[in-house]
Design a protein around this motif. Structure first.
Motif: not given
Length: 486
Positions: A95-113
């Motif tokens: 079902s993908g993501t929601s909440g903080i898991e979605r909004a902060e996904n790039d940081f949580l996944a380590g892919s943020a610039d």
């Protein structure tokens, strides 16, 4: 032969050009859409094979990735999942993501610039990629107090720090367990998601931020603010408070709660009208002020605007003028088409508590990389001044009267001065038990916490006898006490 060779060479060149264009398009222009395509199994393996960063509350991880012995390597695990689900959301294969898991996904996944140095370090050392930790602003004691006090009732609780906009608590019930969606058993995860999605209780909806309700008498704070800001009224101004009030252009009379009279004389001060939540006084006041003044004041507190906290919120609503005077009267007491999220009502109280300035609400304090260095930090940001400091002080005194000797005595805290406002909102056909509200802040002379509580359908009382003072105020008291006792 030369002509044939030239034609063949031209065809080969066109084919090479087409191949070059196609490759360039795929690598540069279509890369993002292909990576985000849910059918791209490679992307799924990259995402779920990463040690995703934790979501942290009070120094403890409430969401974390744990190693598992399957093709995905890591699985998301939620400590106290139901308690924090409205904030964390879920991270799921199905079902993908929601909440903080979605909004902060790039940081949580380590892919943020901002994490390019970490990725370079991992490349040079051969280390596995690792996500960053997202630290929330939530006060664990306040969150638990809101959860416990709301109990089995349907509704939401939001607590804010008035001076910063930090979200100290956010509870929504009924809720869900994100662990049921995080499982790598896709059939089990899909069944759980379908059950939650199809439930009449709407447990996946964050009632604190994504559902809008008639705010009832809590909106009288906005109407009172508009009156004070007009310069034509003070807290001690005498206003009409008849037993019934029939707005212009209608034969439908507005009555007070229980059909009672607000004053034997038919008039009272604005402060007393707020203290006992007099419908007829505020309905008539709203008509005098007019629809434009009410909308302008509502929007100064944040109505008709959505916010990123960092996940998106529903916009609370005050209808656009022109509005028929009959509907202006009911709008002034938080009925008709006026709708608000519990977050928005908490922002109204927080703005009053903060000398009239409304702060942007946020739930992320900071982000730390794999070396625990801070790579992102939320700085308090003002949304604007809703009322003057003088108006805010008058409203505070009026709200103190509500708690000390009016409709909100259930929010009293021993040794602490509390400011507040109750609300009882009709909805649907009007025959259902009302939604009940309380909003306020404490201590009134040095505000540390502002809170809004909304309980659907009269809560545990479940009849027309339910009021914000009886049902919602004690919940707010528990949350404020938890913050003040820290």
């Amino acid at each position: 032969m030369n002509k044939t060779a030239r034609r063949l060479a031209s065809i080969v060149m066109v084919m090479f050009l087409a191949l070059l264009v196609s490759t360039t398009w795929i690598q540069f222009f279509a890369a993002e859409s292909l990576n985000n395509d849910p059918r791209n199994a490679r992307t799924l393996y990259e995402q779920f094979g990463t040690d995703r960063g934790p979501i942290v509350v009070g120094g403890e991880a409430v969401a974390d990735s744990v190693p598992v012995d399957d093709e995905w390597n890591y699985q998301r695990e939620y400590a106290q999942g139901r308690l924090y689900a409205p904030l964390t959301g879920y991270y799921s294969l199905v079902s993908g993501t929601s909440g903080i898991e979605r909004a902060e996904n790039d940081f949580l996944a380590g892919s943020a610039d901002a994490l390019w140095a970490d990725r370079l370090q991992n490349l040079l050392t051969g280390s596995d990629p690792q996500g960053s930790a997202v630290e929330l602003t939530v006060n664990p004691a306040a969150q638990q107090a809101a959860w416990d006090a709301l109990g089995d009732q349907r509704g939401a609780v939001v607590a804010l720090e008035p001076s910063t906009g930090r979200i100290l608590a956010m509870v929504s019930k009924p809720t869900f367990d994100p662990n049921e969606l995080a499982t790598h058993d896709t059939k089990q995860a899909n069944d759980a998601y379908l059950a939650l999605s199809n439930s009449d209780d709407k447990p996946l909806n964050n009632r604190a931020t994504s559902e809008i309700y008639p705010p009832g008498s809590t909106f009288k704070l906005v109407t009172a603010a508009a009156a004070l800001e007009s310069g034509d009224y003070t807290a001690e101004s005498v206003v009409d408070a008849p037993e019934t009030y029939t707005p212009p252009g209608t034969n439908s009379a507005i009555r007070n709660y229980g059909g009672t009279s607000c004053s034997p004389s038919g008039e009272q001060t604005l402060a007393d009208a707020l203290r006992i939540s007099c419908n007829t006084a505020f309905a008539q006041l709203g008509v005098s002020l007019g629809d434009e003044a009410l909308q302008e004041q509502a929007e100064a507190f944040g109505f008709n605007e959505s916010f990123a906290v960092p996940f998106g919120t529903a916009a609370s609503v005050f209808p656009d003028p022109p509005i028929d005077p009959a509907f202006v009267a009911t709008s002034a007491i938080g009925q008709w088409d006026v709708r608000a999220t519990p977050l928005q009502i908490a922002m109204v109280s927080a703005g009053i508590a903060n000398d009239g300035e409304v702060m942007e609400p946020h739930s992320v304090a900071r982000v730390r990389d794999q070396n625990l260095d801070v790579v992102s930090e939320t700085r308090p940001s003002g949304l604007g001044r809703a009322v003057s400091a003088d108006t805010a002080q008058q409203l505070t005194e009026m709200m103190i009267g509500v708690v000390e000797g009016g409709s909100g005595t259930g929010a009293q805290i021993s040794g602490v001065t509390v400011a507040g406002k109750t609300g009882t909102a009709q909805h649907g056909t009007g025959s259902e038990p009302p939604h009940v509200w309380f909003t306020g802040f404490a201590p009134a002379d040095d505000p540390q916490v502002a809170v809004a509580v909304m309980v659907e359908d009269g809560g545990s009382i479940g009849t027309s006898e339910a009021t914000g003072g009886r049902v919602a105020a004690p919940i707010a008291r528990a949350v404020m006490e938890a913050v003040l006792n820290e």
